[in-house]
Design an enzyme around this catalytic site. Structure first.
Site, PDB file in Angstrom:
ATOM      1  N   ASP A 177      17.024   9.710  -8.342  1.00 38.22           N
ATOM      2  CA  ASP A 177      18.488   9.836  -8.241  1.00 38.22           C
ATOM      3  C   ASP A 177      18.999   9.578  -6.832  1.00 38.22           C
ATOM      4  O   ASP A 177      20.119   9.983  -6.501  1.00 38.22           O
ATOM      5  CB  ASP A 177      18.950  11.231  -8.697  1.00 38.22           C
ATOM      6  CG  ASP A 177      18.685  11.487 -10.168  1.00 38.22           C
ATOM      7  OD1 ASP A 177      18.566  10.502 -10.931  1.00 38.22           O
ATOM      8  OD2 ASP A 177      18.573  12.670 -10.551  1.00 38.22           O
ATOM      9  N   HIS A 179      -8.316  11.400   1.270  1.00 38.54           N
ATOM     10  CA  HIS A 179      -7.453  10.219   1.338  1.00 38.54           C
ATOM     11  C   HIS A 179      -6.265  10.418   2.281  1.00 38.54           C
ATOM     12  O   HIS A 179      -5.331   9.609   2.287  1.00 38.54           O
ATOM     13  CB  HIS A 179      -6.958   9.907  -0.082  1.00 38.54           C
ATOM     14  CG  HIS A 179      -6.501   8.510  -0.287  1.00 38.54           C
ATOM     15  ND1 HIS A 179      -5.290   8.199  -0.880  1.00 38.54           N
ATOM     16  CD2 HIS A 179      -7.069   7.320   0.006  1.00 38.54           C
ATOM     17  CE1 HIS A 179      -5.142   6.898  -0.953  1.00 38.54           C
ATOM     18  NE2 HIS A 179      -6.205   6.337  -0.413  1.00 38.54           N
ATOM     19  N   LYS A 192       3.202   4.405  -1.115  1.00 37.60           N
ATOM     20  CA  LYS A 192       3.244   5.348  -2.238  1.00 37.60           C
ATOM     21  C   LYS A 192       4.548   6.143  -2.081  1.00 37.60           C
ATOM     22  O   LYS A 192       4.620   7.135  -1.355  1.00 37.60           O
ATOM     23  CB  LYS A 192       2.055   6.303  -2.224  1.00 37.60           C
ATOM     24  CG  LYS A 192       0.681   5.592  -2.190  1.00 37.60           C
ATOM     25  CD  LYS A 192       0.188   5.415  -0.773  1.00 37.60           C
ATOM     26  CE  LYS A 192      -1.266   5.029  -0.682  1.00 37.60           C
ATOM     27  NZ  LYS A 192      -1.691   3.856  -1.373  1.00 37.60           N
ATOM     28  N   HIS A 225       0.816  -1.215   0.000  1.00 36.87           N
ATOM     29  CA  HIS A 225       0.000   0.000   0.000  1.00 36.87           C
ATOM     30  C   HIS A 225       0.851   1.267   0.000  1.00 36.87           C
ATOM     31  O   HIS A 225       0.333   2.381   0.063  1.00 36.87           O
ATOM     32  CB  HIS A 225      -0.932  -0.017   1.219  1.00 36.87           C
ATOM     33  CG  HIS A 225      -2.107   0.875   1.110  1.00 36.87           C
ATOM     34  ND1 HIS A 225      -2.223   2.050   1.831  1.00 36.87           N
ATOM     35  CD2 HIS A 225      -3.232   0.795   0.368  1.00 36.87           C
ATOM     36  CE1 HIS A 225      -3.373   2.633   1.546  1.00 36.87           C
ATOM     37  NE2 HIS A 225      -4.002   1.904   0.662  1.00 36.87           N
ATOM     38  N   PHE A 234      -1.370  -2.555   9.394  1.00 42.56           N
ATOM     39  CA  PHE A 234      -0.137  -2.602  10.177  1.00 42.56           C
ATOM     40  C   PHE A 234       0.374  -4.022  10.382  1.00 42.56           C
ATOM     41  O   PHE A 234       1.553  -4.216  10.683  1.00 42.56           O
ATOM     42  CB  PHE A 234      -0.362  -1.912  11.520  1.00 42.56           C
ATOM     43  CG  PHE A 234      -0.833  -0.492  11.374  1.00 42.56           C
ATOM     44  CD1 PHE A 234       0.013   0.492  10.902  1.00 42.56           C
ATOM     45  CD2 PHE A 234      -2.143  -0.154  11.667  1.00 42.56           C
ATOM     46  CE1 PHE A 234      -0.417   1.787  10.736  1.00 42.56           C
ATOM     47  CE2 PHE A 234      -2.595   1.148  11.515  1.00 42.56           C
ATOM     48  CZ  PHE A 234      -1.729   2.123  11.047  1.00 42.56           C
ATOM     49  N   ASN A 244      -1.918   7.570  -4.726  1.00 42.06           N
ATOM     50  CA  ASN A 244      -1.650   6.410  -5.572  1.00 42.06           C
ATOM     51  C   ASN A 244      -1.272   6.858  -6.978  1.00 42.06           C
ATOM     52  O   ASN A 244      -1.472   8.015  -7.365  1.00 42.06           O
ATOM     53  CB  ASN A 244      -2.895   5.513  -5.642  1.00 42.06           C
ATOM     54  CG  ASN A 244      -3.152   4.777  -4.346  1.00 42.06           C
ATOM     55  OD1 ASN A 244      -2.272   4.124  -3.796  1.00 42.06           O
ATOM     56  ND2 ASN A 244      -4.387   4.878  -3.851  1.00 42.06           N
TER      57      ASN A 244
END
Length: 499
Positions: free
Chosen positions: A228, A436, A223, A221, A458, A238
């Site tokens: 570099d 969100h 993101k 889940h 979790f 997302n």
């Protein structure tokens, strides 16, 4: 040795052959000997004058061993600890940089605050800036990919996702950048058509992380963007065109902070290592994936000129190499450290394991919030997203927290629901028009995560938390975002005593 009178005056050779009763003066060489017949020809080899074993040496050997154990080994251990401490000091001095940490938001199209308080960079602008500024590599850990979807031509607001997709295509082909993507295992409902195109056209190396195979359930889940190995984005957005136009998102943009970027990259490498068909979670992780930065020993940095402490957490615990704080532990630690207030903004809040065959009660965060409110009189506020698809039972659990307010003097827990407004056309967009966010801010700490707040996220789902301790601009900005939303026209009180 006493010489008998009868032998007095005799030659010395006779005296030497006389046995003595004075055992205290016996030559110790004879003390441990066994009859020659027991050994035969080996007798002289072992016990003779040229033999290898000298019983008289045994006490000396024991003393020498004791000296090694008592004196020399502790000195060597102290030297090793000193060396390790010196290395750690050098590492932490190198990490004491003036980092740039800033909040990133997506404010859904058509949603404007009365006071116009949306001063932060947009998710789209930051992603575009990161791609355009990349010189060598782009690494992305994600849940799923729908930057260009079958819905794209049906709904407005898709052009930003399409632009990010094309920019990544160009980066991996024309510009020759190395792009690595690790994503949650695709499903029929989420086939990840974008990354299939990347693979087919040689844009990126793509791996799928099957959390269900490794842990029995769960997804990736996270993101996370790394460019570099110098620049980071981590947050709620997302790889979805809706996250750039129709979903309220919040993340962190980090530059000029090499130690934390390197530490974040270790989490990416954990995903990458496990994202192969025959992978297993190792009993002992490779040493280069361990970390010295955690809740017990956070690293010191300057955030826009102010000295602060910070560390990065990860979930679930089995994916945490040595030294890594688990995400739930970082949340609980942040709650326990609050002195005055705890403000939480999340999409979902449920004290349950929701995605098991049968729901299981999971009161870990619930109990911590109640303890903070009752034991320490810390004010608690929860701002939870609400849509037509929200679970009805969520209100009941939220109310069970809220109703303990005023049970004793100074106990205060308040819940509000955040509703993103929609036009008739926008309301038809699936999985959109919601808040969100996944963050918490207290009077002394800022926490920005990638997980919703229920037990599954979790215990079996991949996620990241970023924790900053102390008074600094990031904490101040995060508090201002929460208060803006809390007092906005999009926030509604949760009625008490629901029926």
């Amino acid at each position: 040795m006493t010489i008998p009178k009868i032998l007095q005056g005799k030659p010395k050779r006779h005296i030497d052959r006389v046995p003595s009763d004075d055992y205290d003066e016996w030559d110790s060489r004879y003390m441990l000997r066994t009859d020659q017949d027991d050994f035969g020809e080996r007798y002289n080899d072992m016990w003779g004058q040229k033999g290898w074993f000298k019983p008289s040496c045994v006490p000396i050997t024991i003393i020498l061993l004791l000296i090694v154990l008592v004196v020399i080994l502790p000195l060597l251990d102290a030297a090793e600890k000193h060396h390790r401490s010196t290395v750690q000091d050098l590492f932490r001095n190198r990490c004491l940089q003036n980092c740039s940490l800033s909040i990133v938001e997506t404010i859904p199209d058509g949603m404007s605050y009365r006071n116009g308080s949306t001063p932060f960079k947009s998710t789209y602008d930051v992603w575009k800036e990161m791609i355009d500024g990349a010189n060598e590599s782009i690494e992305i850990a994600s849940f799923y990919w729908t930057l260009r979807d079958s819905d794209v031509n049906k709904f407005p607001g898709s052009e930003k996702g399409e632009d990010i997709f094309k920019s990544l295509m160009e980066a991996g082909t024309t510009r020759g950048l190395k792009i690595r993507i690790v994503q949650s295992e695709p499903t029929k409902s989420m086939p990840d058509l974008d990354t299939e195109i990347f693979t087919r056209k040689g844009v990126a190396e793509v791996r799928n992380l099957n959390m269900a195979r490794l842990l029995g359930s769960g997804i990736l889940h996270t993101k996370l963007w790394l460019v570099d190995r110098k620049v980071v984005y981590v947050g709620s957005a997302n790889m979805d065109w809706r996250s750039l136009s129709h979903v309220k998102e919040l993340g962190l943009y980090m530059t000029n902070c090499s130690c934390l970027v390197e530490d974040m990259a270790k989490i990416f490498e954990v995903y990458w290592l496990l994202a192969t068909p025959d992978s297993t979670i190792p009993d002992t992780w490779p040493e280069d994936l361990s970390t010295e930065i955690n809740k017990l020993d956070p690293v010191q940095i300057y955030i826009n000129g102010t000295k602060s402490s910070t560390y990065i957490s990860s979930s679930p615990a089995p994916l945490c190499p040595e030294g890594r704080t688990s995400d739930i532990d970082s949340i609980l630690s942040t709650i326990e450290a609050a002195d005055k207030f705890i403000y939480i903004a999340v999409m979902d809040y449920m004290p349950l394991m929701m995605f098991t065959p049968k729901p299981k009660y999971w009161p870990v965060i619930d109990n911590a919030l109640k303890a903070a409110a009752i034991d320490r009189r810390v004010e608690v506020r929860l701002l939870v997203s609400w849509t037509n698809h929200s679970r009805k039972e969520e209100k009941l659990f939220l109310n069970s927290l809220q109703v303990i307010s005023d049970s004793y003097k100074g106990v205060k827990i308040t819940v509000k629901l955040f509703v993103v407004p929609s036009t008739a056309a926008q309301a038809k967009i699936p999985y959109a028009r919601l808040n969100h966010n996944k963050y918490m801010v207290t009077d002394n700490t800022a926490y920005i995560g990638t997980s919703n707040w229920s037990g599954d996220y979790f215990n079996s789902t991949g996620g990241i938390g970023f924790v900053v301790i102390g008074e600094n601009s990031l904490r101040d900005e995060l508090e201002s975002v929460f208060l803006r939303d809390w007092y906005s026209e999009f926030s509604y009180p949760l009625p008490k005593w629901l029926h």
